[in-house]
Write a protein that holds these residues in place. Sequence first.
Motif, PDB file in Angstrom:
ATOM      1  N   PRO A   1       0.825  -1.204   0.000  1.00  0.00           N
ATOM      2  CA  PRO A   1       0.000   0.000   0.000  1.00  0.00           C
ATOM      3  C   PRO A   1       0.865   1.261   0.000  1.00  0.00           C
ATOM      4  O   PRO A   1       1.936   1.292   0.610  1.00  0.00           O
ATOM      5  CB  PRO A   1      -0.792  -0.101   1.309  1.00  0.00           C
ATOM      6  N   GLU A   2       0.385   2.281  -0.700  1.00  0.00           N
ATOM      7  CA  GLU A   2       1.133   3.531  -0.788  1.00  0.00           C
ATOM      8  C   GLU A   2       0.165   4.688  -1.018  1.00  0.00           C
ATOM      9  O   GLU A   2      -0.796   4.559  -1.772  1.00  0.00           O
ATOM     10  CB  GLU A   2       2.137   3.466  -1.935  1.00  0.00           C
ATOM     11  N   ILE A   3       0.429   5.800  -0.358  1.00  0.00           N
ATOM     12  CA  ILE A   3      -0.335   7.027  -0.564  1.00  0.00           C
ATOM     13  C   ILE A   3       0.631   8.078  -1.077  1.00  0.00           C
ATOM     14  O   ILE A   3       1.700   8.271  -0.514  1.00  0.00           O
ATOM     15  CB  ILE A   3      -0.995   7.497   0.745  1.00  0.00           C
ATOM     16  N   GLN A   4       0.246   8.749  -2.144  1.00  0.00           N
ATOM     17  CA  GLN A   4       1.093   9.791  -2.721  1.00  0.00           C
ATOM     18  C   GLN A   4       0.319  11.102  -2.775  1.00  0.00           C
ATOM     19  O   GLN A   4      -0.842  11.116  -3.183  1.00  0.00           O
ATOM     20  CB  GLN A   4       1.523   9.429  -4.134  1.00  0.00           C
ATOM     21  N   VAL A   5       0.970  12.164  -2.370  1.00  0.00           N
ATOM     22  CA  VAL A   5       0.447  13.513  -2.553  1.00  0.00           C
ATOM     23  C   VAL A   5       1.319  14.145  -3.628  1.00  0.00           C
ATOM     24  O   VAL A   5       2.509  14.358  -3.430  1.00  0.00           O
ATOM     25  CB  VAL A   5       0.500  14.323  -1.241  1.00  0.00           C
ATOM     26  N   ILE A   6       0.730  14.409  -4.779  1.00  0.00           N
ATOM     27  CA  ILE A   6       1.490  14.860  -5.942  1.00  0.00           C
ATOM     28  C   ILE A   6       1.209  16.338  -6.189  1.00  0.00           C
ATOM     29  O   ILE A   6       0.052  16.748  -6.296  1.00  0.00           O
ATOM     30  CB  ILE A   6       1.143  14.020  -7.179  1.00  0.00           C
ATOM     31  N   LYS A   7       2.300  17.105  -6.303  1.00  0.00           N
ATOM     32  CA  LYS A   7       2.178  18.545  -6.486  1.00  0.00           C
ATOM     33  C   LYS A   7       2.825  19.049  -7.768  1.00  0.00           C
ATOM     34  O   LYS A   7       2.883  20.246  -7.997  1.00  0.00           O
ATOM     35  CB  LYS A   7       2.782  19.271  -5.282  1.00  0.00           C
TER      36      LYS A   7
ATOM     37  N   LEU B   1      -4.096  13.270  -5.109  1.00  0.00           N
ATOM     38  CA  LEU B   1      -3.912  12.244  -4.081  1.00  0.00           C
ATOM     39  C   LEU B   1      -4.100  10.894  -4.755  1.00  0.00           C
ATOM     40  O   LEU B   1      -5.113  10.663  -5.410  1.00  0.00           O
ATOM     41  CB  LEU B   1      -4.933  12.400  -2.955  1.00  0.00           C
ATOM     42  N   ILE B   2      -3.117  10.014  -4.592  1.00  0.00           N
ATOM     43  CA  ILE B   2      -3.207   8.670  -5.161  1.00  0.00           C
ATOM     44  C   ILE B   2      -3.070   7.669  -4.027  1.00  0.00           C
ATOM     45  O   ILE B   2      -2.123   7.725  -3.248  1.00  0.00           O
ATOM     46  CB  ILE B   2      -2.105   8.421  -6.212  1.00  0.00           C
ATOM     47  N   TYR B   3      -4.033   6.779  -3.946  1.00  0.00           N
ATOM     48  CA  TYR B   3      -3.959   5.695  -2.977  1.00  0.00           C
ATOM     49  C   TYR B   3      -3.894   4.378  -3.728  1.00  0.00           C
ATOM     50  O   TYR B   3      -4.814   4.017  -4.456  1.00  0.00           O
ATOM     51  CB  TYR B   3      -5.163   5.710  -2.035  1.00  0.00           C
ATOM     52  N   SER B   4      -2.780   3.684  -3.593  1.00  0.00           N
ATOM     53  CA  SER B   4      -2.616   2.337  -4.138  1.00  0.00           C
ATOM     54  C   SER B   4      -2.740   1.381  -2.967  1.00  0.00           C
ATOM     55  O   SER B   4      -1.974   1.474  -2.006  1.00  0.00           O
ATOM     56  CB  SER B   4      -1.252   2.181  -4.809  1.00  0.00           C
ATOM     57  N   ALA B   5      -3.693   0.465  -3.034  1.00  0.00           N
ATOM     58  CA  ALA B   5      -3.968  -0.429  -1.910  1.00  0.00           C
ATOM     59  C   ALA B   5      -2.963  -1.568  -1.804  1.00  0.00           C
ATOM     60  O   ALA B   5      -2.944  -2.285  -0.803  1.00  0.00           O
ATOM     61  CB  ALA B   5      -5.377  -1.003  -2.022  1.00  0.00           C
ATOM     62  N   GLY B   6      -2.101  -1.759  -2.807  1.00  0.00           N
ATOM     63  CA  GLY B   6      -1.191  -2.899  -2.799  1.00  0.00           C
ATOM     64  C   GLY B   6      -1.962  -4.159  -3.140  1.00  0.00           C
ATOM     65  O   GLY B   6      -3.151  -4.115  -3.439  1.00  0.00           O
ATOM     66  N   GLU B   7      -1.279  -5.295  -3.112  1.00  0.00           N
ATOM     67  CA  GLU B   7      -1.976  -6.554  -3.408  1.00  0.00           C
ATOM     68  C   GLU B   7      -2.898  -6.898  -2.243  1.00  0.00           C
ATOM     69  O   GLU B   7      -2.463  -7.004  -1.102  1.00  0.00           O
ATOM     70  CB  GLU B   7      -0.974  -7.676  -3.660  1.00  0.00           C
ATOM     71  N   GLN B   8      -4.163  -7.063  -2.559  1.00  0.00           N
ATOM     72  CA  GLN B   8      -5.198  -7.321  -1.563  1.00  0.00           C
ATOM     73  C   GLN B   8      -6.079  -8.460  -2.050  1.00  0.00           C
ATOM     74  O   GLN B   8      -6.264  -8.630  -3.254  1.00  0.00           O
ATOM     75  CB  GLN B   8      -6.071  -6.073  -1.359  1.00  0.00           C
ATOM     76  N   LEU B   9      -6.665  -9.185  -1.111  1.00  0.00           N
ATOM     77  CA  LEU B   9      -7.645 -10.214  -1.454  1.00  0.00           C
ATOM     78  C   LEU B   9      -9.038  -9.599  -1.406  1.00  0.00           C
ATOM     79  O   LEU B   9      -9.416  -8.989  -0.411  1.00  0.00           O
ATOM     80  CB  LEU B   9      -7.580 -11.387  -0.477  1.00  0.00           C
TER      81      LEU B   9
ATOM     82  N   PRO C   1      -5.700  -2.567  -6.439  1.00  0.00           N
ATOM     83  CA  PRO C   1      -6.473  -1.416  -6.898  1.00  0.00           C
ATOM     84  C   PRO C   1      -5.855  -0.083  -6.488  1.00  0.00           C
ATOM     85  O   PRO C   1      -5.056  -0.005  -5.562  1.00  0.00           O
ATOM     86  CB  PRO C   1      -7.828  -1.616  -6.227  1.00  0.00           C
ATOM     87  N   PHE C   2      -6.243   0.941  -7.214  1.00  0.00           N
ATOM     88  CA  PHE C   2      -5.803   2.293  -6.889  1.00  0.00           C
ATOM     89  C   PHE C   2      -6.902   3.281  -7.238  1.00  0.00           C
ATOM     90  O   PHE C   2      -7.826   2.972  -7.993  1.00  0.00           O
ATOM     91  CB  PHE C   2      -4.514   2.653  -7.637  1.00  0.00           C
ATOM     92  N   CYS C   3      -6.804   4.469  -6.647  1.00  0.00           N
ATOM     93  CA  CYS C   3      -7.717   5.554  -6.977  1.00  0.00           C
ATOM     94  C   CYS C   3      -6.923   6.851  -7.033  1.00  0.00           C
ATOM     95  O   CYS C   3      -5.921   7.010  -6.340  1.00  0.00           O
ATOM     96  CB  CYS C   3      -8.868   5.643  -5.991  1.00  0.00           C
ATOM     97  N   VAL C   4      -7.369   7.740  -7.910  1.00  0.00           N
ATOM     98  CA  VAL C   4      -6.709   9.027  -8.107  1.00  0.00           C
ATOM     99  C   VAL C   4      -7.741  10.120  -7.850  1.00  0.00           C
ATOM    100  O   VAL C   4      -8.800  10.126  -8.471  1.00  0.00           O
ATOM    101  CB  VAL C   4      -6.155   9.155  -9.548  1.00  0.00           C
ATOM    102  N   TYR C   5      -7.441  11.018  -6.920  1.00  0.00           N
ATOM    103  CA  TYR C   5      -8.319  12.125  -6.570  1.00  0.00           C
ATOM    104  C   TYR C   5      -7.596  13.439  -6.789  1.00  0.00           C
ATOM    105  O   TYR C   5      -6.369  13.495  -6.743  1.00  0.00           O
ATOM    106  CB  TYR C   5      -8.707  12.066  -5.087  1.00  0.00           C
ATOM    107  N   LYS C   6      -8.371  14.497  -7.001  1.00  0.00           N
ATOM    108  CA  LYS C   6      -7.772  15.827  -6.973  1.00  0.00           C
ATOM    109  C   LYS C   6      -8.435  16.603  -5.846  1.00  0.00           C
ATOM    110  O   LYS C   6      -9.587  16.372  -5.486  1.00  0.00           O
ATOM    111  CB  LYS C   6      -7.888  16.543  -8.306  1.00  0.00           C
TER     112      LYS C   6
END
Length: 167
Positions: free
Chosen positions: A62-68, A101-109, A148-153
Amino acid sequence: MKRHYRQDLKMYIKFMKYLCVLLFFISCNAQKTTSLKVIKNKSSEYSLVLLLSDMYSGQNLPEIQVIKEPATLQKFFSKINRTRKPGLAVPKIDFEKEIVLIYSAGEQLNVITPLIEIKEETETQIILNVLNKKASSLNSTQQITTSPFCVYKLSSIDKSIVFTKID
């Protein structure tokens, strides 16, 4: 009698050609369009806008990124598009007014959708909840592994962003 068969065969072939062309145009999904989902909290003046959500990020952890800046966003999309042909389109962001903001959940079941929502806002920080939505239609013997991942602004802010995880 053979003439009728030939005419029927020609009509059938013509029909199949039209059907194939129609199916091609209907199923052509080269660039996925995503609907914008705006999440506003009653106590917050900021809004999260969901730009993109997908089942494969290529991330194991899992990883959270704040991209500027655009270069980092481009780097993220080049990573997730390595195995996609054609790749997902990079959203157009005005980095002077917005952050990503990007949240990648990593490998999940059995996780199908990761979500981020505004929990609360204080004078110095915005607290965001991170939630992994599980697939409810699977029975106990079915297991799917996704990343899975999601991308928000989010509007650019001078406050710190704090993430809390909800399971």
